[in-house]
Motif scaffolding. Structure first.
Motif, PDB file in Angstrom:
ATOM      1  N   SER A 125       0.965  -1.106  -0.088  1.00  0.00           N
ATOM      2  CA  SER A 125      -0.081  -0.146  -0.052  1.00  0.00           C
ATOM      3  C   SER A 125       0.783   1.278   0.069  1.00  0.00           C
ATOM      4  O   SER A 125       0.553   2.175  -0.615  1.00  0.00           O
ATOM      5  N   LEU A 126       1.925   1.382   0.893  1.00  0.00           N
ATOM      6  CA  LEU A 126       2.809   2.387   0.702  1.00  0.00           C
ATOM      7  C   LEU A 126       3.653   2.455  -0.711  1.00  0.00           C
ATOM      8  O   LEU A 126       3.734   3.660  -1.220  1.00  0.00           O
ATOM      9  N   VAL A 127       3.940   1.457  -1.117  1.00  0.00           N
ATOM     10  CA  VAL A 127       4.638   1.554  -2.652  1.00  0.00           C
ATOM     11  C   VAL A 127       3.665   2.198  -3.451  1.00  0.00           C
ATOM     12  O   VAL A 127       4.143   3.087  -4.252  1.00  0.00           O
TER      13      VAL A 127
ATOM     14  N   ASN B 173       3.810  -3.606 -10.405  1.00  0.00           N
ATOM     15  CA  ASN B 173       2.914  -2.919 -11.219  1.00  0.00           C
ATOM     16  C   ASN B 173       2.537  -1.458 -10.795  1.00  0.00           C
ATOM     17  O   ASN B 173       2.484  -0.589 -11.690  1.00  0.00           O
ATOM     18  N   SER B 174       2.459  -1.247  -9.397  1.00  0.00           N
ATOM     19  CA  SER B 174       2.392   0.176  -8.703  1.00  0.00           C
ATOM     20  C   SER B 174       3.833   0.857  -9.390  1.00  0.00           C
ATOM     21  O   SER B 174       3.587   2.150  -9.715  1.00  0.00           O
TER      22      SER B 174
ATOM     23  N   ALA C 112      11.112   2.984 -16.102  1.00  0.00           N
ATOM     24  CA  ALA C 112      10.174   1.949 -15.963  1.00  0.00           C
ATOM     25  C   ALA C 112      10.489   0.739 -16.747  1.00  0.00           C
ATOM     26  O   ALA C 112      10.477  -0.441 -16.419  1.00  0.00           O
ATOM     27  N   GLN C 113      11.116   1.263 -17.979  1.00  0.00           N
ATOM     28  CA  GLN C 113      11.609   0.032 -18.932  1.00  0.00           C
ATOM     29  C   GLN C 113      12.917  -0.442 -18.207  1.00  0.00           C
ATOM     30  O   GLN C 113      12.929  -1.930 -18.317  1.00  0.00           O
TER      31      GLN C 113
ATOM     32  N   LYS D 285       0.890  -9.810 -16.882  1.00  0.00           N
ATOM     33  CA  LYS D 285       0.182  -9.065 -17.919  1.00  0.00           C
ATOM     34  C   LYS D 285      -0.096  -7.359 -17.797  1.00  0.00           C
ATOM     35  O   LYS D 285       0.031  -6.647 -18.684  1.00  0.00           O
ATOM     36  N   ILE D 286      -0.145  -7.266 -16.510  1.00  0.00           N
ATOM     37  CA  ILE D 286      -0.726  -5.674 -16.087  1.00  0.00           C
ATOM     38  C   ILE D 286       0.747  -4.850 -16.367  1.00  0.00           C
ATOM     39  O   ILE D 286       0.896  -3.765 -16.756  1.00  0.00           O
ATOM     40  N   ALA D 287       1.990  -5.263 -15.936  1.00  0.00           N
ATOM     41  CA  ALA D 287       3.190  -4.763 -16.143  1.00  0.00           C
ATOM     42  C   ALA D 287       3.432  -4.539 -17.646  1.00  0.00           C
ATOM     43  O   ALA D 287       3.761  -3.478 -18.157  1.00  0.00           O
TER      44      ALA D 287
END
Length: 745
Positions: A351-353, A382-383, A397-398, A409-411
């Motif tokens: 949650s903090l991330v 993902n976050s 990000a990459q 899949k989300i990533a």
């Protein structure tokens, strides 16, 4: 006093020295025990020490030395009567099973000189708690004596394993039942989703207690059956804090926060779980400010926050409100109170991330994970990737995406969307082509990215490819494409997609219906747009605004104003988009007084700050009514500095009448000061001069345009034929294009 002080210090030093010596002595003898290969060689000098004997007993049990373990039991636990010894042995067995040492517990059970029914039940519970159902069943059948606790434990074990029919059989053949047995059967059926069966058993329970009611109410609440839960709640004569909290959690889970808060305010007693349930209910339903205010109220009460659940909800609320300073204060409070000790399942860390990633404070998010790849679970990954993407740090990000060993899949989808948002279509395509396991969400993100980058034909082509690969389109897929069809006025393609959507998706959602209203309005089919709008079961502000703008753009001012009045009757407050639509409608219809009334209402009644678009609407309203000088006075009285769009609009309305050359000249001068190469301004002024027979000014202005290199952008049209867009500009030789198009039709 000084002598007494030194004497006290000396006594403490002697005591510490004595303790260290005894600790060393015990460690030495324990090492002697552990180094023995033959148990008969083990020293026996300190067999009366319980801690050492328990350690040695555990070693004997692990090695399978039954005789030695039995002798040690008799030697170490010789004090007290037989019942007291059995109680101590049973307590030791229970301690083993709780720590997962079931094998050693069974060995201890076998070597016990004496046992009772409590010992047997403890061993049975140990098997069940460890998921060893077959061993538990065999042990249960071999028990020389069984009581209601034994039968209830077996019933609960079957229910926990999902073997409901076995649990029913045990329940049916039980020689004796108590309220715990009945509650266990009800709870087992609830956990396995058989609410109807649970209610039948609940109704048959001969003597229900508060636990019976709570189990049934919690079952209904957790499955969203709040009407049934409320009916039972109202029937209860005596309720405890668990009853109230179950109802509050159920209402929050169902999205009925108002009902949950109504119960919360009236409950006679609150504990930390109740406060946390309501705070979480506010946070997860988007009432972030209310969640934080309730936490402050909790802080003033006797309840102390739960180090995990409460702060998870608060972190979510801080992220939702974009309060980075408050979020960092929350994190600091957690560190001060040793939050890492409570975060056994990692939910608080995640949650903090997420919170820091939403804030764009990616260094903070990384520090929470301590730079350890082992801490990167799916949600944290993902976050982090989404945070880097939203912050425009695509390279980081990459880098993170390439570093982690497993990517979900989300990533993948987040990285693709990030590149598309940044206009890097080729990189997004490469990632999409490399994605090992695509789903409908990934396809929809790619289609949406094409639309965002104005690659409409490519989006349509990709949609066809998606269907060819067997992926079912989502509501969002169609919503994106409907928006694209409206932006380029592809009515035929839009109708085909709508027909496909009707055959594919039977349940409409609000976004999908809003996109259809907008598409048909932009494609010129305002009646179809109004028909869809009228049949909507629920409308939000976007629905009303889309309909008002559509009617306004089609010159149907009276209908647009009627929709606006109906919107107010439904209790919805207009926003700036709403007023832009009705002001545009008034401008098209020449309703000057109504337009002024709406503009003043926007400012005075609703407290909305007009934007440049609203000012331009008033300029058009006055200019179309022939009140060009009033429009100029309006511009000069604006509370903000007019930009080139404002002056351009004033020049444009001067061109409507072509009689206010002085106003046009002044407006064009101000326009060209801000934008010297503005072609429409030059052309409009030329037309006004020509209409007033001021040919010298026309010649001079055209010469000035040639010197500056100002050229009017040619108009263009386009047509879509078989997925290909054909563009025609003013001045093109059309014969070759027409022949090609005719061959394709």
């Amino acid at each position: 006093m000084l002598l007494h002080h030194h004497s006290s210090i000396l006594q403490r030093l002697m005591l510490a020295s004595s303790l260290r010596f005894r600790r060393f002595k015990y460690q030495y003898h324990y090492q002697c025990y552990c180094s023995c290969t033959n148990p008969s060689q083990a020293p026996v000098a300190f067999t009366a020490k319980t801690v050492c004997n328990e350690s040695l007993l555990f070693r004997y049990l692990t090695k399978g030395w039954h005789h030695e373990a039995r002798n040690l039991l008799l030697q170490s636990f010789s004090a007290g009567d037989l019942h007291a010894r059995v109680v101590r042995w049973t307590s030791l067995l229970t301690n083993y099973t709780r720590k997962g040492h079931v094998f050693e517990a069974r060995m201890l059970f076998d070597v016990m000189p004496h046992r009772n029914i409590v010992t047997c039940n403890a061993m049975l519970s140990g098997y069940l708690q460890s998921g060893m159902l077959d061993e538990a069943r065999w042990f249960f059948e071999s028990m020389p004596e069984r009581n209601v606790v034994s039968w209830t434990a077996m019933l609960g074990g079957y229910a926990d394993a999902g073997r409901v029919e076995d649990a029913r059989r045990v329940f049916d053949v039980m020689p004796e039942r108590n309220v715990v047995s009945w509650n266990a059967m009800v709870g087992g059926l609830v956990r396995n989703g058989d609410l109807e069966g649970a209610r039948m058993v609940f109704e048959q329970t001969p003597c229900r207690n508060v636990v019976s009611w709570n189990v049934m109410i919690a079952g209904y609440a957790e499955n969203g059956a709040m009407d049934e839960a409320r009916a039972l709640f109202d029937q209860m004569e005596f309720r405890n804090v668990i009853t109230w909290t179950s109802m509050i959690s159920g209402y929050c889970r169902a999205g009925n926060v108002e009902a949950a808060y109504g119960l919360f305010r009236t409950m006679p007693e609150k504990n930390v779980v109740s406060w946390t349930a309501m705070i979480g209910g506010f946070a997860w339903n988007g009432f972030y400010e209310e969640a934080l205010l309730l936490f402050l109220q909790m802080s003033l009460s006797d309840s102390k926050p739960n180090g995990e659940e409460t702060f998870i909800s608060l972190a979510y609320a801080c992220a939702g409100l974009s309060f980075p300073y408050l979020g960092r204060q929350l994190h600091a409070q957690l560190i001060v109170n040793g939050w890492k000790l409570d975060d056994y399942d990692g939910r608080l860390r995640r949650s903090l991330v997420r919170m820091y990633s939403v804030f764009g404070l990616m260094d903070y998010a990384s520090n929470v994970l301590e730079g350890n790849l082992n801490n990167f679970d799916d949600q944290s990954l993902n976050s982090m990737i989404n945070g880097y993407v939203q912050a425009g740090q695509l390279e980081k990000a990459q880098e993170l995406f390439d570093t982690v060993p497993i990517r979900n899949k989300i990533a993948w989808t987040c990285m693709i969307s990030g590149y598309l948002s940044a206009g890097q279509v080729f990189k997004a395509c490469d990632l999409f082509d490399s994605m090992p396991d695509r789903d409908s969400i990934a396809w929809t993100s790619m289609i949406s990215g094409y639309v965002q980058n104005e690659l409409i034909a490519e989006a349509i082509s990709l949609f066809g490819e998606m269907m060819a690969h067997g992926f079912s389109p989502l509501n969002g897929t169609f919503a994106v494409l409907f928006g694209a069809m409206g932006s380029v006025a592809y009515l035929d393609q839009g109708r085909q997609l709508h027909g496909m959507q009707v055959k594919t998706i039977y349940e409409y959602d609000l976004i999908l219906e809003n996109s259809l209203v907008s598409m048909y309005a932009k494609c010129g089919e305002i009646d179809d747009s109004y028909r869809i709008f009228s049949n909507m079961a629920y409308r939000d502000k976007i629905s009303w605004n889309s309909m008002i703008m559509g009617l306004s753009d089609h010159g149907r001012a009276s209908e647009a104003l009627t929709v606006y009045e109906t919107m107010l009757e439904f209790g919805l407050y207009p926003d700036t988009v709403t007023f832009l639509g009705v002001l545009t409608a008034c401008a098209h219809a020449g309703l000057v007084n109504k337009g002024w009334e709406l503009f003043n209402s926007m400012v005075n009644s609703y407290g909305l700050q007009p934007g440049f678009d609203h000012y331009i609407s008033i300029i058009n309203l006055l200019g179309r009514a022939g009140k060009v000088k009033d429009a100029e006075e309006f511009v000069l009285r604006l509370p903000v500095e007019p930009n080139h769009a404002i002056w351009g609009a004033l020049v444009g309305v001067c061109g409507l009448s072509k009689t206010d050359a002085d106003v046009a000249s002044r407006a064009t001068k101000r326009l060209l000061e801000l934008d010297p190469l503005n072609a429409p301004g030059h052309v409009a002024l030329c037309n006004i001069y020509a209409a007033n027979d001021r040919h010298i000014e026309v010649t001079s202005l055209r010469k000035e345009m040639r010197i500056k290199g100002v050229r009017k952008a040619p108009g263009c049209s386009w047509i879509l034929v078989k997925g290909r867009v054909h563009v025609f500009s003013s001045g093109d030789r059309l014969e070759p294009h027409v022949e090609d198009i005719l061959l394709q039709i």
